[in-house]
Motif scaffolding. Structure first.
Motif, PDB file in Angstrom:
ATOM      1  N   GLY A  84       0.891  -1.148   0.126  1.00 43.88           N
ATOM      2  CA  GLY A  84      -0.117  -0.050  -0.124  1.00 43.88           C
ATOM      3  C   GLY A  84       0.900   1.359  -0.002  1.00 43.88           C
ATOM      4  N   SER A  85       0.148   2.354  -0.197  1.00 45.61           N
ATOM      5  CA  SER A  85       0.986   3.670  -0.036  1.00 45.61           C
ATOM      6  C   SER A  85       1.282   4.187   1.289  1.00 45.61           C
ATOM      7  N   THR A  86       1.993   4.934   1.402  1.00 43.54           N
ATOM      8  CA  THR A  86       2.081   5.801   2.978  1.00 43.54           C
ATOM      9  C   THR A  86       2.424   7.021   2.715  1.00 43.54           C
ATOM     10  N   PRO A  87       2.237   8.004   3.642  1.00 46.19           N
ATOM     11  CA  PRO A  87       2.426   9.441   3.548  1.00 46.19           C
ATOM     12  C   PRO A  87       4.065   9.425   3.163  1.00 46.19           C
ATOM     13  N   GLY A  88       4.182  10.664   2.414  1.00 49.55           N
ATOM     14  CA  GLY A  88       5.395  11.114   1.938  1.00 49.55           C
ATOM     15  C   GLY A  88       5.991  10.492   0.649  1.00 49.55           C
ATOM     16  N   GLN A  89       5.108   9.669   0.034  1.00 50.79           N
ATOM     17  CA  GLN A  89       5.678   9.114  -1.169  1.00 50.79           C
ATOM     18  C   GLN A  89       5.333   9.871  -2.577  1.00 50.79           C
ATOM     19  N   GLY A  90       4.730  11.156  -2.246  1.00 46.22           N
ATOM     20  CA  GLY A  90       4.634  12.154  -3.488  1.00 46.22           C
ATOM     21  C   GLY A  90       6.006  12.630  -3.908  1.00 46.22           C
ATOM     22  N   ALA A  91       6.950  12.688  -3.210  1.00 47.32           N
ATOM     23  CA  ALA A  91       8.336  13.484  -3.572  1.00 47.32           C
ATOM     24  C   ALA A  91       9.273  12.416  -3.981  1.00 47.32           C
ATOM     25  N   ARG A  92       9.973  12.963  -4.956  1.00 47.72           N
ATOM     26  CA  ARG A  92      11.065  11.993  -5.423  1.00 47.72           C
ATOM     27  C   ARG A  92      11.822  11.346  -4.199  1.00 47.72           C
ATOM     28  N   PRO A  93      12.358  10.145  -4.263  1.00 48.48           N
ATOM     29  CA  PRO A  93      12.923   9.493  -3.312  1.00 48.48           C
ATOM     30  C   PRO A  93      14.079  10.390  -2.557  1.00 48.48           C
ATOM     31  N   ASP A  94      14.990  10.754  -3.735  1.00 48.04           N
ATOM     32  CA  ASP A  94      16.200  11.521  -3.166  1.00 48.04           C
ATOM     33  C   ASP A  94      15.886  12.887  -2.285  1.00 48.04           C
ATOM     34  N   ALA A  95      14.918  13.587  -2.999  1.00 49.67           N
ATOM     35  CA  ALA A  95      14.084  14.846  -2.362  1.00 49.67           C
ATOM     36  C   ALA A  95      13.568  14.308  -1.104  1.00 49.67           C
ATOM     37  N   ARG A  96      12.722  13.188  -0.883  1.00 51.29           N
ATOM     38  CA  ARG A  96      12.104  12.885   0.232  1.00 51.29           C
ATOM     39  C   ARG A  96      13.174  12.956   1.342  1.00 51.29           C
ATOM     40  N   ASP A  97      14.206  11.899   0.958  1.00 54.71           N
ATOM     41  CA  ASP A  97      15.165  11.685   1.994  1.00 54.71           C
ATOM     42  C   ASP A  97      15.861  12.976   2.567  1.00 54.71           C
ATOM     43  N   ALA A  98      15.954  14.140   1.439  1.00 54.77           N
ATOM     44  CA  ALA A  98      16.672  15.240   1.986  1.00 54.77           C
ATOM     45  C   ALA A  98      15.625  15.911   3.104  1.00 54.77           C
ATOM     46  N   TYR A  99      14.371  16.055   2.861  1.00 57.72           N
ATOM     47  CA  TYR A  99      13.362  16.433   3.687  1.00 57.72           C
ATOM     48  C   TYR A  99      13.397  15.676   5.209  1.00 57.72           C
ATOM     49  N   LEU A 100      13.402  14.293   5.060  1.00 58.12           N
ATOM     50  CA  LEU A 100      13.580  13.676   6.284  1.00 58.12           C
ATOM     51  C   LEU A 100      14.818  13.852   7.114  1.00 58.12           C
TER      52      LEU A 100
END
Length: 207
Positions: A10-26
């Motif tokens: 299933g989907s989870t929150p936070g999947q809208g961003a590109r993986p590399d950008a998402r990791d940078a935000y995290l």
């Protein structure tokens, strides 16, 4: 053992961003929590540290609770993956499981994000202990269940419901992660408790 990267559904929150950008935000959120704690961390501050607009963060997570869920899932599952990948395949199934449990407990207890959350905002952990399982717990259970089942197939692990065995191991580990420090004094050290955890795990799994 099964990789944690292939056990989600299933989907989870936070999947809208590109993986590399998402990791940078995290990464930015992690730095905020380490600096000022959860209560004082906002999506606006995360955006500032990540060098993006507030709306960019809001498009990925609607609130800090969703962001924290993704951050904790990444942190804990990454830790477990590193532990599992370092296990010696030549050792027995029980030995590998004991090492995985004991090492993961130790690393979680020493993890700076986990320590910071428990010290400043322990109420964030309570829902996962008292009310429901989190995504990272389910991912870890999937790896444990798979490892137990594989060990049973070779006769190295005792018979029984592998799901129940994995859940019992995780429940025992909770106490060693969160409460071990309350049992350490001049008579018993962390190494003593770790040895007892290893012994209890081995006996719980042995045929």
């Amino acid at each position: 053992m099964t990789s944690l990267r292939h056990t989600t559904s299933g989907s989870t929150p936070g999947q809208g961003a590109r993986p590399d950008a998402r990791d940078a935000y995290l990464d930015a959120a992690r730095a905020c929590i380490l600096d000022v704690g959860w209560r004082r961390t906002t999506l606006t501050e995360v955006a500032r540290r990540a060098g993006v607009s507030r709306m960019t963060i809001y498009r990925t997570w609607s609130d800090m609770q969703q962001l924290l869920g993704d951050l904790m899932t990444r942190e804990w599952t990454g830790l477990v993956e590193a532990t599992v990948s370092g296990l010696d395949p030549e050792r027995s199934a029980v030995e590998r499981l004991v090492e995985a449990v004991v090492t993961t407990v130790r690393l979680l207890r020493e993890n700076e994000l986990f320590v910071r959350i428990v010290e400043l905002d322990p109420e964030l952990v309570l829902p996962y202990l008292l009310a429901r399982r989190g995504r990272s717990q389910d991912l870890i259970l999937a790896v444990l269940t798979d490892a137990v089942a594989r060990g049973q197939e070779t006769g190295e692990v005792r018979a029984g419901n592998p799901v129940a065995i994995a859940r019992a191991l995780l429940l025992a580990a909770h106490g060693f992660v969160l409460s071990a420090h309350t049992m350490v004094d001049e008579e018993v050290g962390e190494a003593d408790l770790e040895a007892e955890l290893a012994l209890a795990t081995a006996r719980a799994l042995a045929p």
